[in-house]
Design a protein around this motif. Sequence first.
Motif, PDB file in Angstrom:
ATOM      1  N   UNK A   1       0.826  -1.208   0.000  1.00  0.00           N
ATOM      2  CA  UNK A   1       0.000   0.000   0.000  1.00  0.00           C
ATOM      3  C   UNK A   1       0.861   1.260   0.000  1.00  0.00           C
ATOM      4  N   UNK A   2       1.965   1.236   0.720  1.00  0.00           N
ATOM      5  CA  UNK A   2       2.880   2.391   0.707  1.00  0.00           C
ATOM      6  C   UNK A   2       3.481   2.582  -0.677  1.00  0.00           C
ATOM      7  N   UNK A   3       3.838   1.497  -1.335  1.00  0.00           N
ATOM      8  CA  UNK A   3       4.374   1.602  -2.696  1.00  0.00           C
ATOM      9  C   UNK A   3       3.319   2.160  -3.656  1.00  0.00           C
ATOM     10  N   UNK A   4       2.081   1.710  -3.526  1.00  0.00           N
ATOM     11  CA  UNK A   4       1.006   2.253  -4.361  1.00  0.00           C
ATOM     12  C   UNK A   4       0.770   3.729  -4.059  1.00  0.00           C
ATOM     13  N   UNK A   5       0.855   4.107  -2.793  1.00  0.00           N
ATOM     14  CA  UNK A   5       0.687   5.511  -2.430  1.00  0.00           C
ATOM     15  C   UNK A   5       1.804   6.364  -3.020  1.00  0.00           C
ATOM     16  N   UNK A   6       3.027   5.872  -2.950  1.00  0.00           N
ATOM     17  CA  UNK A   6       4.147   6.595  -3.540  1.00  0.00           C
ATOM     18  C   UNK A   6       3.994   6.701  -5.055  1.00  0.00           C
ATOM     19  N   UNK A   7       3.569   5.626  -5.695  1.00  0.00           N
ATOM     20  CA  UNK A   7       3.336   5.644  -7.138  1.00  0.00           C
ATOM     21  C   UNK A   7       2.258   6.666  -7.478  1.00  0.00           C
ATOM     22  N   UNK A   8       1.179   6.668  -6.720  1.00  0.00           N
ATOM     23  CA  UNK A   8       0.090   7.612  -6.945  1.00  0.00           C
ATOM     24  C   UNK A   8       0.572   9.045  -6.779  1.00  0.00           C
ATOM     25  N   UNK A   9       1.381   9.298  -5.767  1.00  0.00           N
ATOM     26  CA  UNK A   9       1.838  10.660  -5.486  1.00  0.00           C
ATOM     27  C   UNK A   9       2.848  11.158  -6.512  1.00  0.00           C
ATOM     28  N   UNK A  10       3.714  10.271  -6.981  1.00  0.00           N
ATOM     29  CA  UNK A  10       4.801  10.694  -7.861  1.00  0.00           C
ATOM     30  C   UNK A  10       4.377  10.739  -9.326  1.00  0.00           C
ATOM     31  N   UNK A  11       3.630   9.762  -9.765  1.00  0.00           N
ATOM     32  CA  UNK A  11       3.249   9.669 -11.179  1.00  0.00           C
ATOM     33  C   UNK A  11       1.912  10.358 -11.424  1.00  0.00           C
ATOM     34  N   UNK A  12       1.968  11.626 -11.784  1.00  0.00           N
ATOM     35  CA  UNK A  12       0.761  12.444 -11.956  1.00  0.00           C
ATOM     36  C   UNK A  12      -0.133  11.888 -13.058  1.00  0.00           C
ATOM     37  N   UNK A  13       0.455  11.407 -14.145  1.00  0.00           N
ATOM     38  CA  UNK A  13      -0.340  10.938 -15.282  1.00  0.00           C
ATOM     39  C   UNK A  13      -1.115   9.649 -14.986  1.00  0.00           C
ATOM     40  N   UNK A  14      -0.757   8.950 -13.911  1.00  0.00           N
ATOM     41  CA  UNK A  14      -1.433   7.694 -13.563  1.00  0.00           C
ATOM     42  C   UNK A  14      -2.400   7.840 -12.383  1.00  0.00           C
ATOM     43  N   UNK A  15      -2.618   9.036 -11.917  1.00  0.00           N
ATOM     44  CA  UNK A  15      -3.443   9.193 -10.709  1.00  0.00           C
ATOM     45  C   UNK A  15      -4.876   8.742 -10.912  1.00  0.00           C
ATOM     46  N   UNK A  16      -5.469   9.018 -12.062  1.00  0.00           N
ATOM     47  CA  UNK A  16      -6.852   8.596 -12.282  1.00  0.00           C
ATOM     48  C   UNK A  16      -6.977   7.077 -12.295  1.00  0.00           C
ATOM     49  N   UNK A  17      -5.979   6.389 -12.804  1.00  0.00           N
ATOM     50  CA  UNK A  17      -6.012   4.931 -12.889  1.00  0.00           C
ATOM     51  C   UNK A  17      -5.765   4.269 -11.538  1.00  0.00           C
ATOM     52  N   UNK A  18      -4.853   4.835 -10.738  1.00  0.00           N
ATOM     53  CA  UNK A  18      -4.400   4.189  -9.514  1.00  0.00           C
ATOM     54  C   UNK A  18      -5.056   4.703  -8.243  1.00  0.00           C
ATOM     55  N   UNK A  19      -6.011   5.595  -8.351  1.00  0.00           N
ATOM     56  CA  UNK A  19      -6.572   6.172  -7.125  1.00  0.00           C
ATOM     57  C   UNK A  19      -7.366   5.160  -6.301  1.00  0.00           C
ATOM     58  N   UNK A  20      -8.203   4.346  -6.934  1.00  0.00           N
ATOM     59  CA  UNK A  20      -8.987   3.379  -6.159  1.00  0.00           C
ATOM     60  C   UNK A  20      -8.150   2.207  -5.638  1.00  0.00           C
ATOM     61  N   UNK A  21      -7.223   1.647  -6.423  1.00  0.00           N
ATOM     62  CA  UNK A  21      -6.351   0.619  -5.834  1.00  0.00           C
ATOM     63  C   UNK A  21      -5.536   1.159  -4.660  1.00  0.00           C
ATOM     64  N   UNK A  22      -5.065   2.410  -4.767  1.00  0.00           N
ATOM     65  CA  UNK A  22      -4.310   3.020  -3.674  1.00  0.00           C
ATOM     66  C   UNK A  22      -5.196   3.187  -2.441  1.00  0.00           C
ATOM     67  N   UNK A  23      -6.407   3.656  -2.660  1.00  0.00           N
ATOM     68  CA  UNK A  23      -7.327   3.881  -1.546  1.00  0.00           C
ATOM     69  C   UNK A  23      -7.722   2.569  -0.864  1.00  0.00           C
ATOM     70  N   UNK A  24      -8.016   1.552  -1.636  1.00  0.00           N
ATOM     71  CA  UNK A  24      -8.408   0.257  -1.078  1.00  0.00           C
ATOM     72  C   UNK A  24      -7.240  -0.394  -0.330  1.00  0.00           C
ATOM     73  N   UNK A  25      -6.044  -0.358  -0.945  1.00  0.00           N
ATOM     74  CA  UNK A  25      -4.892  -0.974  -0.281  1.00  0.00           C
ATOM     75  C   UNK A  25      -4.512  -0.218   0.989  1.00  0.00           C
ATOM     76  N   UNK A  26      -4.624   1.108   0.983  1.00  0.00           N
ATOM     77  CA  UNK A  26      -4.329   1.888   2.188  1.00  0.00           C
ATOM     78  C   UNK A  26      -5.327   1.560   3.299  1.00  0.00           C
ATOM     79  N   UNK A  27      -6.576   1.366   2.947  1.00  0.00           N
ATOM     80  CA  UNK A  27      -7.598   1.027   3.941  1.00  0.00           C
ATOM     81  C   UNK A  27      -7.342  -0.361   4.530  1.00  0.00           C
ATOM     82  N   UNK A  28      -7.021  -1.336   3.676  1.00  0.00           N
ATOM     83  CA  UNK A  28      -6.729  -2.688   4.167  1.00  0.00           C
ATOM     84  C   UNK A  28      -5.477  -2.706   5.037  1.00  0.00           C
ATOM     85  N   UNK A  29      -4.441  -1.997   4.606  1.00  0.00           N
ATOM     86  CA  UNK A  29      -3.200  -1.962   5.385  1.00  0.00           C
ATOM     87  C   UNK A  29      -3.416  -1.265   6.724  1.00  0.00           C
TER      88      UNK A  29
END
Length: 150
Positions: A23-51
């Motif tokens: 989840x931390x890696x997904x959060x870092x990916x979401x924060x750093x890669x601006x062009x992928x934020x729309x694609x990775x927002x829900x996986x990041x949110x779900x993984x952060x909630x589970x973690x």
Amino acid sequence: MEILGLPPHTVLALAAAITGPVACALSLWFAIRVEHRDTWRYPMLISATLATAAILGAFVTGQRLIEADPDLAVDPMVAAHQDYAARLVLPTVGWWVVAALSGWLNPKTGALKLALPLLLTGFSAVVLVLVILSGDADARSLWTSVTNRF
């Protein structure tokens, strides 16, 4: 109570050790890669909630283990693990709040477009380091207790 024949703390600590870094890696990916934020927002949110659920659950069940057997707190290796786990709680909650805001709002302009990814990066890094340190201390205490028995 047991889950698959294991104490709840063991299961939740394992879940935290797996989902936390992912989840931390997904959060870092979401924060750093601006062009992928729309694609990775829900996986990041779900993984952060589970973690977050796994980390907080492991903390609570670990506290119950210490209450049930106070001799555990005397062991210096367990004390180190407990110290890292106690330090992990507040950054985890802060990380989840920032991840939830980032995931739901996903701002395209303004100050939040810069502030939320910056906060998310900082919280993700802190949580990642503390999860690794807590897991390492736990593994060392378990290894010490096993080797002392033999």
